[in-house]
Design an enzyme around this catalytic site. Structure first.
Site, PDB file in Angstrom:
ATOM      1  N   GLU A  64      -0.879  -5.409   1.439  1.00 38.26           N
ATOM      2  CA  GLU A  64      -1.592  -4.725   0.352  1.00 38.26           C
ATOM      3  C   GLU A  64      -2.955  -5.383   0.233  1.00 38.26           C
ATOM      4  OE1 GLU A  64      -0.643  -2.100  -1.282  1.00 38.26           O
ATOM      5  OE2 GLU A  64       1.472  -1.964  -0.741  1.00 38.26           O
ATOM      6  N   CYS A 115      -8.393  -4.585  -6.926  1.00 36.82           N
ATOM      7  CA  CYS A 115      -8.418  -4.081  -5.545  1.00 36.82           C
ATOM      8  C   CYS A 115      -8.826  -2.614  -5.500  1.00 36.82           C
ATOM      9  CB  CYS A 115      -7.055  -4.269  -4.899  1.00 36.82           C
ATOM     10  SG  CYS A 115      -5.718  -3.428  -5.770  1.00 36.82           S
TER      11      CYS A 115
END
Ligand code: NAD
Length: 476
Positions: A227, A261
């Site tokens: 991720e 993110c």
């Protein structure tokens, strides 16, 4: 992408002690190969209880680690965002665990053969997490990992030691080490951790570190979920409501001070809307903040290194000729502050040679580029590695179609930011440079399970078909 962080903490666990914990978990796993739904729900419920009973302490701990972090924001992004996926898993785990009946090849089914998929726990999952959401990025993944019936070893970030210590303590009070173990330490510990022979390794963090993770995992053929982050574009389309687009862009940039993110990394704005976008962005910031230096709703940058990195990005753009607009509503002096608050900053019409258009920003800076033809938007996105998120504002069906069909990103939200990642029933993950594999909800359960293919032979198939496959072969 910015470079891997340098650890400041001592390397607490030796490789040997990690191996021992892994072995302990493996022994326990053999005793309880396939935990029933009740056992999984009990583990998930214990996670929920930890979060509910310690939410204030966790928010304080995160604020200590950041220098200052908005408590209300932490309640949304770390407490609420951890509780919801766990509740979702508790509600659905029984249904997720059900065997899936599958079709057999013709005519075997007619002759009594059966096929199905059973979801089996993978075993022991390693979970390496970053500092930016130090609670959510441990408890969120745990929802899927525990729902799938696994054991787990967690390596939290060394840059949030107060939160990491509290989480270690709370998990140790509520779980046996055979169920969940926390391994603390910095990059060196992380490197040793990623070499362990897990049954799966989930890494959330920087692209530069992910290459080390893949190499380490390859030694034991450990499957990985990565991720990562990247440069997620925000597109203001030809018929966009500019105020909505600007408000959402600014929310994505001030939440956790842009250390997200999925933050919109840069904006691509139709040329005739550029001025309005810049004005609306500032008006929206003004509505949220009358001052910033001591405002409890504005979070700090995690440390001096990242503060300097962001300062360098802005200086580089300035030196290369970009127009810089800093938002400092009360004209405060940020030069001698105790922590690292960074002014929300717009960088107008950046060029590709500027660092700010090359690296993931991970802070409250938004480069804003204008375009004349929509084709330039598609071309710009293709010049950069595949992003984690993509945001389009507008209602033009052709443009939406172009964005969805001609660009590749982990996920897309139309007419808002971040929201695709908040849906329990959508997979969350990157593609290409922004990651591999996905979790959340049923997709998380599947990601952390082994889909075992099972075929039940029937007597009639065996007698009439299977026997014909054995020599001596006849014409039939
Ligand atoms: P990082 O990669 O520096 O650190 C993440 C973790 O990896 C930490 O626990 C760290 O100790 C460990 N680590 C460091 N070096 C290691 C090594 N050589 N081997 C093994 N482990 C090692 O990332 P960060 O700075 O903590 O987090 C920011 C990055 O994470 C950004 O790129 C951001 O986009 C990304 N991120 C992605 C998601 C997502 O869900 N896709 C969420 C949050 C953050």
């Amino acid at each position: 992408m910015y470079e891997a962080s340098n650890t400041q903490v001592s390397e607490a666990h030796s490789s040997q002690s990690m191996q021992q914990i892994l072995e302990l978990q493996r022994q326990s796993l053999y005793q309880e190969a396939f935990p029933c739904a009740e056992v999984r729900i009990d583990r998930l419920a214990r996670l929920l209880q930890i979060l509910r009973e310690n939410k204030f302490d966790l928010c304080e701990a995160m604020s200590d680690d950041f220098g200052h972090r908005s408590i209300q924001q932490s309640r949304i992004t770390d407490i609420g965002a951890s509780i919801e996926p766990i509740k979702h898993a508790i509600k659905h785990v029984k249904a997720w665990m059900k065997n899936e009946s599958r079709k057999t090849i013709f005519p075997l089914g007619l002759m009594g053969a059966r096929a199905r998929v059973e979801y089996q726990p993978l075993g022991i999952v390693g979970c390496i997490s970053p500092w930016n959401f130090p609670t959510q990025l441990i408890f969120g993944p745990l929802a899927g990992i525990l729902a799938a019936g696994n054991r787990v070893m967690i390596k939290p970030s060394e840059f949030t030691p107060v939160t990491s210590n509290l989480i270690e303590q709370l998990l140790a009070e509520n779980f046996a080490q055979e169920e969940i173990a926390v391994i603390q330490g910095g990059a060196e510990t992380g490197a040793a951790f990623s070499r362990l022979p897990f049954d799966h390794l989930l890494f959330t963090g920087a692209k530069s570190v992910a290459t080390h993770i893949l190499t380490a995992a390859a030694e034991n053929l450990v499957p990985v979920t990565l991720e990562l982050g990247g440069k997620s574009p925000l597109i203001v389309g030809s018929d966009a409501e500019v105020n909505t687009a600007a408000a959402c862009a600014m929310l994505g940039k001030i939440m956790n001070a842009g250390q997200l993110c999925l933050a919109p990394d840069y904006a691509l704005v139709a040329e005739d809307k550029l001025n309005e976008f810049v004005v609306k962005a500032q008006q929206n910031l003004q509505m949220m903040y009358q001052d910033l230096l001591n405002n409890p709703d504005y979070s700090s940058i995690i440390n001096q290194r990242h503060y300097q990195r962001l300062t360098d990005l802005v200086n580089d753009a300035r030196e290369k000729g970009a127009e810089i607009i800093e938002f400092n509503p009360a004209n405060e002096d940020f030069s001698n502050q105790p922590h690292y608050r960074f002014l929300p900053t717009l960088i107008l019409n950046p060029t590709n040679d500027m660092l700010v258009m090359q690296e993931e920003i991970f802070g409250p800076i938004l480069p804003v580029k204008s375009y004349q033809k929509f084709e330039e938007v598609i071309a710009c996105i293709h010049q950069l590695p595949r992003p984690l998120g993509l945001y389009y504002f507008g209602h033009n069906k052709t443009e939406i179609d172009q964005v969805l069909k001609r660009t590749v990103s982990g996920g897309v939200t139309i007419n808002d930011v971040l929201m695709h990642a908040a849906q329990d029933d959508l997979p969350f993950g990157g593609v290409g440079a922004s990651g591999m594999g996905a979790y959340h909800g049923f997709d998380g359960f599947k990601n952390f399970s082994h889909a075992k293919a099972i075929y039940f032979q029937s007597k009639s198939v065996y007698n009439f078909v299977a026997k014909q496959m054995r020599p001596p072969y006849k014409k039939s």
